[in-house]
Design an enzyme around this catalytic site. Structure first.
Site, PDB file in Angstrom:
ATOM      1  N   ASP A  19       5.847   2.542 125.153  1.00  0.00           N
ATOM      2  CA  ASP A  19       6.155   2.996 123.793  1.00  0.00           C
ATOM      3  C   ASP A  19       5.653   4.427 123.676  1.00  0.00           C
ATOM      4  O   ASP A  19       5.129   4.983 124.650  1.00  0.00           O
ATOM      5  CB  ASP A  19       5.523   2.071 122.736  1.00  0.00           C
ATOM      6  CG  ASP A  19       6.427   1.952 121.504  1.00  0.00           C
ATOM      7  OD1 ASP A  19       6.764   2.997 120.921  1.00  0.00           O
ATOM      8  OD2 ASP A  19       6.790   0.819 121.132  1.00  0.00           O
ATOM      9  N   HIS A  40      11.453   5.707 121.321  1.00  0.00           N
ATOM     10  CA  HIS A  40      10.067   5.216 121.472  1.00  0.00           C
ATOM     11  C   HIS A  40       9.502   5.577 122.837  1.00  0.00           C
ATOM     12  O   HIS A  40       8.778   4.778 123.431  1.00  0.00           O
ATOM     13  CB  HIS A  40      10.020   3.688 121.308  1.00  0.00           C
ATOM     14  CG  HIS A  40       9.958   3.221 119.883  1.00  0.00           C
ATOM     15  ND1 HIS A  40       8.784   3.080 119.195  1.00  0.00           N
ATOM     16  CD2 HIS A  40      10.929   2.844 119.033  1.00  0.00           C
ATOM     17  CE1 HIS A  40       9.036   2.638 117.968  1.00  0.00           C
ATOM     18  NE2 HIS A  40      10.338   2.484 117.843  1.00  0.00           N
ATOM     19  N   GLU A  60      15.091   1.207 117.011  1.00  0.00           N
ATOM     20  CA  GLU A  60      14.639   2.335 116.194  1.00  0.00           C
ATOM     21  C   GLU A  60      14.833   3.695 116.864  1.00  0.00           C
ATOM     22  O   GLU A  60      13.901   4.485 116.948  1.00  0.00           O
ATOM     23  CB  GLU A  60      13.149   2.161 115.854  1.00  0.00           C
ATOM     24  CG  GLU A  60      12.887   0.948 114.995  1.00  0.00           C
ATOM     25  CD  GLU A  60      11.410   0.803 114.617  1.00  0.00           C
ATOM     26  OE1 GLU A  60      11.156   0.401 113.487  1.00  0.00           O
ATOM     27  OE2 GLU A  60      10.531   1.068 115.449  1.00  0.00           O
TER      28      GLU A  60
END
Ligand code: TNX
Length: 767
Positions: A192, A267, A333
């Site tokens: 991440d 990410h 996302e």
């Protein structure tokens, strides 16, 4: 018939309550029949198995070690003995995958299955009937017959090791905990923005640079300013490939498959920190220290071929390490901003005929799927991979509610259900007062228990696409092993029963009873857990000028004790039987009592503030959002001030202004009105631009008494509660109308820039 014989028959007919109390297996087996008598495991017991069946050996070792741990007894193996614990690996067809039977008589314990998994689960059920830590107590197993098999094949738990790093030992303990409750999939979130956690031999900087960030001391995630190149990055860690292999082997012995997640295309600030040429801007940067995404590029560039060869190299090493069928590629996302501004991404879109950035993301994921499939594996990703077109064979993990899962199943794709509510174990499970700071949300153990992974929207034929469900543990706010345990226990046990036991036999009361045994075990083992379901929920209900407060506990067998005079609750406090009328400013304190013991460290307390509108009926022009209804339609007048928990006290409005009229019941002399409002930048909640206050005698003609402008800057990040207050010369009125003007759109620079902002309000006080 003799009286003695009649009594004996009666005994046979009534299940002995004693039996029921001895066995507290979680998840509840499909069939469990208790019989009279016990098998006592002692040093004269021998473990019997067919030594030529190599698959059995690790199970035998596991069992022998477990017995030794709780008793010191070293069991014999394949020796003639009066008492035997027998493991039988039966023909493939005899049992379904992971199914087993466990038979206990006074002289024989027999576990039968067609697979290692089944044998292992038979052992787990058996171990749950023994002492959980080393004692001198006899190892007494009640006679019984269990026939058991799982409802779902994906029984997952996830762990984010990027936001905070957890050592290999902690990861093993986590896997062990999964295995005790027959969870079989460990989803390891290895990549991440805040850290790359797996050694990749071809790209050493991924871990030498990407695994370390500038020390994070901020209590609130994302509040620390973004680190600048040059600042020393010392906080983090990673797993070597040797450690990864060890963890996979450890998991395999416990029938746990480790599914690696290598996030892409968003990410990935950590990867870009190591190799800046992989991003659109190609600017040097550091792994993120918080969640602040402003002014940075944390995506791979989708127009750069080097990105794809890099990712194929990475996945080649990952696939060589992990035997898992599924490889998780994240996909969630993705901030499309950098792609919109990137020449190479735009050129790629043109060349491939892609209409928008969603299709560019889909192009990216489809390319990766092709590669994964070429390696004989399957790709799984978060539900955003549906946007812009789903890759042909992808499995979808539905996290933004159930919609993604439903859509994918209808398209005949496999899905794993992991909706934020109730499957996010980083959310609060109690409180939030008294709980460790969490990211938000509210998922109690009962909510998890009541979760049904198969959405109603699916036809019977489509059920088969739901592989199962999973609990996710994101660790923005979790940095220690103790805290991690606390967030997972006991919610994972509730999920374990949801994914293992037949839906029809699930029973919350019985689960609560069994849970007490597991709490005792956690205490004995020093495992941290939330006793959250002992806390009392204090629920006000305002109606027709009256305020009543109801008290609830999720534990059916507990009673609730309370005080209203500000004194401390004790075992002699009043026992709650019916809703309490609140007529003056007061604090209600409440605790639960179980078996004569108060179960809370701290009572739950709620202060009720009396004012002239308490209990008044509220009429809205636009209803509050269904997701933010607080205690019901009259929450503005329930005497309770909204606090930090976004999901609890507040009425939320999106797009519309809040226009509420309150009926005080009779004409009252008033000189002050105030409306409490919330700003929570991260959750797209902003203070209204202004609040108008009007009063009326007849409910038809209203006179404005004041309009109060907002003076808090729109970019305030910290959670802010502001009272908009009108003071005016005393006047008589029966009706009060407030209008809170919603900020039209999230401001510039906000992740939701240009999209509708939320207005949150609670407690309309009238004096
Ligand atoms: C959303 S769930 C995320 C994570 C956060 C989590 C916090 C998902 C696929 N993305 O990056 O950690 O919310 O609850």
């Amino acid at each position: 018939m003799s009286l003695k014989f009649a009594k004996f028959l009666l005994l046979l007919a009534c299940p002995l309550p004693m039996f029921a109390q001895q066995v507290a297996i979680i998840p509840q087996p499909v069939e469990l029949k208790l019989n009279e008598g016990n098998f006592i495991i002692d040093k004269n017991t021998s473990v019997q198995f067919n030594a030529s069946q190599a698959a059995l050996k690790p199970a035998v070792d596991f069992f022998i070690n477990a017995v030794k741990d709780v008793s010191g007894i070293a069991l014999q193996q394949n020796k003639p003995a009066a008492k035997k614990v027998e493991f039988i690996l039966a023909a493939q067809t005899a049992f379904k995958p992971e199914a087993y039977s466990l038979t206990v008589t006074p002289s024989l314990i027999q576990i039968k299955a067609s697979s290692y998994a089944g044998i292992f689960y038979g052992i787990q059920s058996l171990l749950q009937t023994l002492p959980q830590v080393r004692t001198n107590a006899a190892l007494q197993v009640p006679c019984m017959q269990i026939n058991d098999e799982p409802r779902f094949k994906w029984r997952g738990m996830h762990l984010d090791v990027s936001r905070h790093f957890f050592s290999a030992d902690v990861v093993k303990q986590y896997i062990n905990l999964l295995a005790m409750y027959k969870m079989n999939t460990f989803h390891w979130h290895l990549v991440d923005d805040q850290g790359w956690r797996i050694e990749i031999k071809k790209y050493p900087k991924l871990t030498s640079t990407g695994a370390w960030r500038v020390d994070q001391n901020d209590k609130v995630w994302g509040s620390r300013p973004q680190a600048q190149p040059g600042e020393e990055a010392t906080y983090g860690g990673y797993y070597t490939q040797e450690q990864v292999k060890e963890i996979i082997a450890y998991a395999k012995a416990r029938n746990v498959t480790v599914v690696p997640e290598i996030e892409m295309p968003g990410h990935v600030a950590s990867a870009i920190a190591a190799y800046p040429q992989l991003s659109c801007t190609q600017q040097p940067q550091l792994p993120l220290t918080g969640g602040n995404y402003n002014n940075m590029s944390s995506n791979y560039c989708a127009g750069n071929e080097e990105v794809f060869s890099f990712l194929q190299d990475v996945l080649t090493e990952v696939i060589a390490l992990f035997p898992s069928t599924y490889i998780h590629i994240g996909g969630d996302e993705v901030d499309k901003g950098p792609w919109k501004k990137c020449e190479r991404c735009q050129a790629r879109m043109k060349k491939e005929g892609l209409k928008n950035e969603e299709e560019l993301q889909s192009y990216f994921i489809k390319r990766m799927e092709k590669f994964i499939v070429s390696k004989k594996r399957k790709m799984i990703g978060w539900d955003e991979i549906l946007e812009g077109g789903l890759a042909p064979e992808a499995t979808v993990m539905s996290w933004r509610g159930e919609a993604g899962g439903i859509e994918a199943a209808k398209m005949h794709h496999d899905v794993v259900m992991t909706p934020g509510s109730p499957c996010y174990f980083d959310h609060y499970q109690a409180g939030p007062e008294g709980e460790p700071l969490a990211i938000g949300g509210f998922n109690t153990v009962k909510k998890v228990y009541d979760y049904e992974p198969i959405p109603k929207e699916l036809s019977a034929e489509q059920h088969k696409y739901v592989l199962g469900a999973q609990g996710n543990v994101w660790t923005e706010y979790i940095s220690t092993a103790e805290h991690l345990e606390y967030m997972v226990l006991p919610r994972m046990l509730a999920l374990a029963e949801t994914v293992w036991s037949p839906a029809a036999t699930k029973n919350w009361n019985d689960f609560s009873r069994r849970l007490q045994f597991h709490f005792n075990a956690f205490d004995a083992k020093g495992l941290h857990y939330s006793p959250g379901n002992f806390t009392v929920d204090i629920k006000p209900a305002a109606k027709n000028g009256k305020l009543e407060v109801a008290l609830f506990s999720e534990v059916p067998t507990a009673s609730i004790l309370y005080t209203t005079d500000g004194t401390v609750t004790t075992i002699s406090s009043a026992v709650y039987t019916k809703p309490i009328a609140v007529e003056s400013t007061q604090t209600i304190r409440a605790v639960t009592m179980q078996n004569g013991k108060i179960m809370n460290l701290q009572p739950v307390e709620q202060r009720f503030v009396m004012h002239k509108a308490v209990g008044a009926n509220v009429q809205y022009v636009h209803q509050p959002s269904r997701s933010y209804m607080a205690d019901g339609i009259n929450s503005l007048t329930d005497g309770v001030r909204g606090k930090s928990a976004v999901n609890k006290f507040w009425h939320g409005f999106n797009k519309n202004n809040l226009v509420a009229t309150v009926d005080l019941g009779t004409e009252k002399n008033i000189s002050r009105i105030s409306l409490g409002c919330l700003q929570h930048y991260r959750d797209w909640i902003f203070l209204p631009t202004a609040v108008k206050f009007e009063v009326s005698v007849d409910g038809k003609t209203f006179t404005e008494v004041a309009t109060v402008q907002n003076d808090v800057p729109v970019n305030t990040l910290a959670l802010t509660i502001k009272d908009f207050t009108a003071k005016f010369p005393a006047t008589n009125a029966r009706y009060v109308r407030v209008t809170a003007y919603t900020l039209e759109a999230c401001p510039k620079g906000h992740p939701g820039e240009g999209k509708p902002a939320w207005t949150f309000a609670d407690e309309l006080e009238v004096e």
